[in-house]
Scaffold this motif. Structure first.
Motif, PDB file in Angstrom:
ATOM      1  N   ALA A 165      52.004  54.642 101.613  1.00  0.00           N
ATOM      2  CA  ALA A 165      53.010  54.439 101.720  1.00  0.00           C
ATOM      3  C   ALA A 165      54.356  54.564 100.718  1.00  0.00           C
ATOM      4  O   ALA A 165      55.073  55.682 100.732  1.00  0.00           O
ATOM      5  CB  ALA A 165      53.868  53.943 103.023  1.00  0.00           C
ATOM      6  N   ALA A 166      54.053  53.755 100.130  1.00  0.00           N
ATOM      7  CA  ALA A 166      55.783  53.249  98.875  1.00  0.00           C
ATOM      8  C   ALA A 166      55.400  54.273  98.174  1.00  0.00           C
ATOM      9  O   ALA A 166      56.109  54.913  97.389  1.00  0.00           O
ATOM     10  CB  ALA A 166      55.236  52.053  99.160  1.00  0.00           C
ATOM     11  N   VAL A 167      54.013  54.948  98.044  1.00  0.00           N
ATOM     12  CA  VAL A 167      53.524  55.608  96.600  1.00  0.00           C
ATOM     13  C   VAL A 167      53.589  56.567  97.051  1.00  0.00           C
ATOM     14  O   VAL A 167      54.495  57.481  96.334  1.00  0.00           O
ATOM     15  CB  VAL A 167      52.155  55.116  96.205  1.00  0.00           C
ATOM     16  N   VAL A 168      54.039  57.017  97.672  1.00  0.00           N
ATOM     17  CA  VAL A 168      54.414  58.866  98.495  1.00  0.00           C
ATOM     18  C   VAL A 168      55.235  58.689  98.934  1.00  0.00           C
ATOM     19  O   VAL A 168      55.671  59.402  98.214  1.00  0.00           O
ATOM     20  CB  VAL A 168      53.516  59.478 100.175  1.00  0.00           C
ATOM     21  N   GLY A 169      56.444  58.067  99.198  1.00  0.00           N
ATOM     22  CA  GLY A 169      57.799  57.986  99.326  1.00  0.00           C
ATOM     23  C   GLY A 169      58.601  58.315  97.830  1.00  0.00           C
ATOM     24  O   GLY A 169      58.988  58.870  97.546  1.00  0.00           O
ATOM     25  N   ARG A 170      57.833  57.389  96.710  1.00  0.00           N
ATOM     26  CA  ARG A 170      58.595  57.881  95.304  1.00  0.00           C
ATOM     27  C   ARG A 170      57.993  58.965  95.512  1.00  0.00           C
ATOM     28  O   ARG A 170      58.631  59.688  94.147  1.00  0.00           O
ATOM     29  CB  ARG A 170      57.455  56.499  94.706  1.00  0.00           C
ATOM     30  N   ILE A 171      56.887  59.132  94.848  1.00  0.00           N
ATOM     31  CA  ILE A 171      56.443  60.746  94.302  1.00  0.00           C
ATOM     32  C   ILE A 171      57.249  61.659  94.998  1.00  0.00           C
ATOM     33  O   ILE A 171      57.675  62.607  94.679  1.00  0.00           O
ATOM     34  CB  ILE A 171      55.081  60.711  94.651  1.00  0.00           C
ATOM     35  N   ASP A 209      63.288  61.534 109.581  1.00  0.00           N
ATOM     36  CA  ASP A 209      62.347  62.570 110.043  1.00  0.00           C
ATOM     37  C   ASP A 209      61.600  61.068 110.610  1.00  0.00           C
ATOM     38  O   ASP A 209      60.920  61.767 109.723  1.00  0.00           O
ATOM     39  CB  ASP A 209      62.710  63.936 110.534  1.00  0.00           C
ATOM     40  N   ARG A 210      61.805  60.412 111.819  1.00  0.00           N
ATOM     41  CA  ARG A 210      60.584  59.145 112.025  1.00  0.00           C
ATOM     42  C   ARG A 210      59.357  59.677 112.303  1.00  0.00           C
ATOM     43  O   ARG A 210      58.210  58.756 112.172  1.00  0.00           O
ATOM     44  CB  ARG A 210      60.784  57.783 112.198  1.00  0.00           C
ATOM     45  N   GLY A 211      59.590  61.241 112.751  1.00  0.00           N
ATOM     46  CA  GLY A 211      58.418  61.821 113.629  1.00  0.00           C
ATOM     47  C   GLY A 211      57.701  61.190 115.021  1.00  0.00           C
ATOM     48  O   GLY A 211      56.547  60.968 114.868  1.00  0.00           O
ATOM     49  N   GLY A 212      58.605  59.740 115.703  1.00  0.00           N
ATOM     50  CA  GLY A 212      58.121  59.383 117.305  1.00  0.00           C
ATOM     51  C   GLY A 212      57.244  58.748 116.528  1.00  0.00           C
ATOM     52  O   GLY A 212      57.397  57.459 117.158  1.00  0.00           O
ATOM     53  N   HIS A 258      59.170  50.913 111.218  1.00  0.00           N
ATOM     54  CA  HIS A 258      58.815  49.544 110.920  1.00  0.00           C
ATOM     55  C   HIS A 258      57.236  49.840 109.846  1.00  0.00           C
ATOM     56  O   HIS A 258      56.948  50.980 110.185  1.00  0.00           O
ATOM     57  CB  HIS A 258      58.223  48.655 112.319  1.00  0.00           C
ATOM     58  N   GLY A 259      57.449  48.982 109.387  1.00  0.00           N
ATOM     59  CA  GLY A 259      56.210  48.868 108.404  1.00  0.00           C
ATOM     60  C   GLY A 259      55.816  50.159 108.041  1.00  0.00           C
ATOM     61  O   GLY A 259      56.436  50.175 106.494  1.00  0.00           O
ATOM     62  N   LYS A 260      54.584  50.818 107.830  1.00  0.00           N
ATOM     63  CA  LYS A 260      53.898  52.013 106.666  1.00  0.00           C
ATOM     64  C   LYS A 260      55.449  53.102 106.868  1.00  0.00           C
ATOM     65  O   LYS A 260      56.486  53.556 105.610  1.00  0.00           O
ATOM     66  CB  LYS A 260      53.243  53.333 107.402  1.00  0.00           C
ATOM     67  N   LYS A 302      58.535  52.231 107.598  1.00  0.00           N
ATOM     68  CA  LYS A 302      59.898  51.821 106.726  1.00  0.00           C
ATOM     69  C   LYS A 302      60.003  51.855 105.255  1.00  0.00           C
ATOM     70  O   LYS A 302      60.643  51.731 104.164  1.00  0.00           O
ATOM     71  CB  LYS A 302      60.051  50.214 107.125  1.00  0.00           C
ATOM     72  N   ALA A 303      57.978  51.245 104.662  1.00  0.00           N
ATOM     73  CA  ALA A 303      57.165  51.425 103.290  1.00  0.00           C
ATOM     74  C   ALA A 303      58.184  52.810 102.939  1.00  0.00           C
ATOM     75  O   ALA A 303      58.686  52.975 101.788  1.00  0.00           O
ATOM     76  CB  ALA A 303      56.205  50.373 103.571  1.00  0.00           C
ATOM     77  N   LEU A 304      58.112  53.905 103.201  1.00  0.00           N
ATOM     78  CA  LEU A 304      58.010  54.841 102.920  1.00  0.00           C
ATOM     79  C   LEU A 304      59.119  55.373 102.471  1.00  0.00           C
ATOM     80  O   LEU A 304      60.146  55.843 101.411  1.00  0.00           O
ATOM     81  CB  LEU A 304      57.094  56.378 103.428  1.00  0.00           C
ATOM     82  N   ALA A 305      60.127  55.112 103.541  1.00  0.00           N
ATOM     83  CA  ALA A 305      61.889  54.899 103.462  1.00  0.00           C
ATOM     84  C   ALA A 305      62.317  54.172 102.071  1.00  0.00           C
ATOM     85  O   ALA A 305      63.198  55.365 101.992  1.00  0.00           O
ATOM     86  CB  ALA A 305      62.497  54.704 104.841  1.00  0.00           C
ATOM     87  N   ASP A 306      62.534  53.172 102.498  1.00  0.00           N
ATOM     88  CA  ASP A 306      62.445  52.165 100.987  1.00  0.00           C
ATOM     89  C   ASP A 306      62.551  52.879 100.111  1.00  0.00           C
ATOM     90  O   ASP A 306      62.885  53.022  98.436  1.00  0.00           O
ATOM     91  CB  ASP A 306      62.177  50.768 101.310  1.00  0.00           C
TER      92      ASP A 306
END
Length: 134
Positions: free
Chosen positions: A88-94, A110-113, A117-119, A121-125
């Motif tokens: 998720a962090a890789v996807v967020g960075r790209i 949009d956290r999609g429901g 937390h977890g994935k 939050k990692a993508l957003a960070d």
């Protein structure tokens, strides 16, 4: 005449148990009432399946996807990405890199429901660390 036990069993048959997917969909609709993407500030939408991660920047006024990243892409297929926090962090960075290439700096998340937390939050960070402003 119907006996009371038959009426009771018929009433119980009408009660519907919600699945996790339906509950998440209802939460997502509740979030979408408040979150709307514009050309200046698109909506960063995330989706997780059992195998893949998807993220998009969406302009809701025009109904267009401005940028997207998914773990099914050819360039990401070489890496063994699983639907976990690291991927998720890789996807967020790209996604942030692609957004910055199109001069998009601010987004609405949009956290999609899903719980933040977890994935999610990692993508957003990771997107924030790469330069996006939420």
């Amino acid at each position: 005449m119907n006996s009371p036990t038959i009426e009771l069993s018929q009433d119980l048959a009408m009660i519907r148990v919600k699945s996790r997917k339906e509950a998440r969909h209802r939460r997502h609709l509740r979030v979408r009432k408040k979150v709307n993407g514009t050309p200046d500030r698109p909506r960063l939408c995330v989706c997780f399946t059992g195998r893949h991660i998807y993220a998009q920047l969406i302009d809701d006024t025009a109904g267009r996807t401005l940028a997207s990243v998914m773990t099914t892409e050819k360039e990401l297929a070489e890496q063994p990405l699983r639907p976990n926090q690291a991927s998720a962090a890789v996807v967020g960075r790209i996604l942030a890199e692609r957004a910055l290439a199109k001069n998009i700096r601010q987004v609405v998340f949009d956290r999609g429901g899903y719980r933040y937390h977890g994935k999610v939050k990692a993508l957003a960070d990771a997107a924030r660390a790469a330069g996006l402003v939420f």
